[in-house]
Design a protein around this motif. Structure first.
Motif, short mmCIF file in Angstrom:
data_model
loop_
_atom_site.label_atom_id
_atom_site.label_comp_id
_atom_site.label_asym_id
_atom_site.label_seq_id
_atom_site.Cartn_x
_atom_site.Cartn_y
_atom_site.Cartn_z
N THR A 27 64.56 -9.40 -52.17
CA THR A 27 64.64 -8.23 -51.30
C THR A 27 65.21 -8.63 -49.93
O THR A 27 64.89 -9.72 -49.42
N VAL A 28 66.02 -7.74 -49.39
CA VAL A 28 66.56 -7.90 -48.05
C VAL A 28 66.03 -6.76 -47.19
O VAL A 28 65.88 -5.63 -47.66
N TYR A 29 65.77 -7.07 -45.93
CA TYR A 29 65.19 -6.09 -45.02
C TYR A 29 66.11 -5.87 -43.82
O TYR A 29 66.89 -6.74 -43.45
N LEU A 30 65.94 -4.72 -43.22
CA LEU A 30 66.57 -4.44 -41.94
C LEU A 30 65.51 -3.83 -41.04
O LEU A 30 65.12 -2.67 -41.24
N GLN A 31 65.03 -4.61 -40.09
CA GLN A 31 64.07 -4.13 -39.11
C GLN A 31 64.86 -3.50 -37.97
O GLN A 31 65.70 -4.16 -37.36
#
Length: 116
Positions: free
Chosen positions: A77-81
């Motif tokens: 999984t990749v996140y963008l905060q």
């Protein structure tokens, strides 16, 4: 079958935060450059942030210091905060996976709306 599934979008007031997730299946995301793009109504899709296989980060000038891209290889999984959100951040956000210059796979997108 490769799938990239984004989640975490929604409606937030200016100054607020959201965290987008991009869950990959059918590929090992750590083997790809993972990108977050966005497209606002009437505008072209633009690259927001990317993370390379080795963890190198790159951001659009408009989001530097406010957005952070990261990946959890164990969760694929990749996140963008996204912090300090502005109305101009309103767009559909897409994740993509690439090895070459152009994305090979795209997610379906998640809507982010920032109210003033």
């Amino acid at each position: 079958q490769v799938q990239l599934v984004e989640s975490g979008g929604g409606l937030v007031q200016a100054g607020g935060s959201l965290r987008l997730s991009c869950a990959a299946s059918g590929i090992t995301s750590s083997a790809y450059v993972m990108d977050w793009y966005r497209q606002a109504p009437g505008k072209q899709r633009e690259l927001v942030a990317e993370i390379s296989q080795g963890g190198r980060l790159n951001y659009a000038d408009s989001v530097k210091g406010r957005f952070t891209i990261s990946r959890d290889n164990a969760k694929n999984t990749v996140y963008l905060q996204m912090n300090s959100l502005k109305p101009e951040d309103t767009a559909v956000y897409y994740c993509s996976a690439r090895i070459l210059a152009q994305p090979a796979y795209w997610g379906q997108g998640t809507q982010v709306t920032v109210s003033s």
